[in-house]
Write a protein that holds these residues in place. Sequence first.
Motif, short mmCIF file in Angstrom:
data_model
loop_
_atom_site.label_atom_id
_atom_site.label_comp_id
_atom_site.label_asym_id
_atom_site.label_seq_id
_atom_site.Cartn_x
_atom_site.Cartn_y
_atom_site.Cartn_z
N LEU A 171 8.88 10.80 -15.52
CA LEU A 171 9.24 11.40 -14.36
C LEU A 171 9.14 13.19 -14.63
O LEU A 171 8.32 13.84 -13.95
CB LEU A 171 10.38 11.18 -13.47
N THR A 172 9.82 13.11 -15.44
CA THR A 172 10.00 14.70 -15.93
C THR A 172 8.85 15.20 -16.51
O THR A 172 8.38 16.33 -16.46
CB THR A 172 11.51 15.03 -16.64
N LEU A 173 8.25 14.30 -17.24
CA LEU A 173 6.88 14.90 -17.97
C LEU A 173 5.82 15.15 -16.86
O LEU A 173 5.19 15.72 -16.87
CB LEU A 173 6.72 13.64 -18.85
N GLY A 198 4.86 18.36 -20.45
CA GLY A 198 3.82 17.99 -19.24
C GLY A 198 3.18 19.17 -18.79
O GLY A 198 1.83 19.01 -18.46
N ARG A 199 3.70 20.05 -18.64
CA ARG A 199 2.91 21.53 -17.98
C ARG A 199 1.84 21.84 -19.19
O ARG A 199 0.80 22.19 -18.58
CB ARG A 199 3.90 22.39 -18.15
N TYR A 200 1.84 21.75 -20.52
CA TYR A 200 0.98 22.02 -21.29
C TYR A 200 0.09 21.01 -22.09
O TYR A 200 -0.79 21.11 -22.71
CB TYR A 200 1.47 23.13 -22.40
N SER A 209 11.35 12.26 -5.89
CA SER A 209 11.55 11.06 -7.04
C SER A 209 12.44 11.76 -8.24
O SER A 209 12.83 11.02 -8.95
CB SER A 209 10.28 10.68 -7.15
N LEU A 210 12.35 13.31 -8.29
CA LEU A 210 12.88 13.62 -9.49
C LEU A 210 14.46 13.35 -9.37
O LEU A 210 15.17 13.42 -10.39
CB LEU A 210 12.79 15.26 -9.43
N LEU A 211 14.90 13.11 -8.16
CA LEU A 211 16.48 12.65 -8.27
C LEU A 211 16.81 11.45 -8.93
O LEU A 211 17.96 11.23 -9.35
CB LEU A 211 16.77 12.43 -6.81
N MET A 212 15.80 10.85 -9.54
CA MET A 212 15.72 9.62 -10.16
C MET A 212 15.62 9.95 -11.66
O MET A 212 15.45 8.82 -12.56
CB MET A 212 14.86 8.36 -9.62
N ALA A 213 15.54 11.26 -12.20
CA ALA A 213 15.39 11.51 -13.47
C ALA A 213 16.39 10.97 -14.26
O ALA A 213 16.21 10.85 -15.65
CB ALA A 213 15.13 12.92 -13.60
N ARG A 240 0.87 8.02 -8.20
CA ARG A 240 2.69 7.28 -7.89
C ARG A 240 3.52 8.65 -7.74
O ARG A 240 4.10 8.64 -6.94
CB ARG A 240 3.12 7.00 -9.18
N PHE A 241 3.43 9.71 -8.39
CA PHE A 241 4.45 10.87 -8.27
C PHE A 241 4.06 11.54 -6.99
O PHE A 241 5.01 11.89 -6.27
CB PHE A 241 4.17 12.06 -9.43
#
Length: 143
Positions: free
Chosen positions: A105-107, A59-61, A92-96, A84-85
């Motif tokens: 979410l992680t992307l 996602g970063r790149y 929300s990353l607790l829901m990864a 949304r994020f």
Amino acid sequence: MTLEVLFLFFSAFMAATIFPFYSEAWLFILLQQGYDPVPLVIVASLGNTLGAVVNWYLGRYLLKYQHKRWFYFKPEQIGRMQIRFQRYGIWSLLMAWLPVVGDVLTLIAGIMRVHLLPFLALVATGKTLRYLAVVYFAGWFAQ
């Protein structure tokens, strides 16, 4: 470390990426075979969290390729994901740990340039809690 535990790490890692793996089932099987739950939870959580880091890195790149013809997401889709994020925030990353949604979410966290340390802390917490729940229910089924 046994081959079974290494496969647990591999399946947990792959389950956190876009590939369809189900590490919870393998963890459940190992628990039923009498393996110690503590190292299993550590191995599964570590593998799953490292798999999420792959998504974060992608996602970063990813956005630097959005002008390419083969790029999967349309700019409108990326915009909606980002909105949304931002609405639900980094928590929300607790829901990864959720299937499919967690991978997205992680992307998105990578796209949104979430710093790696908070990302790791939140994602690892959620994923570890999921594996602890599997251990709990595996014990419940064993009774």
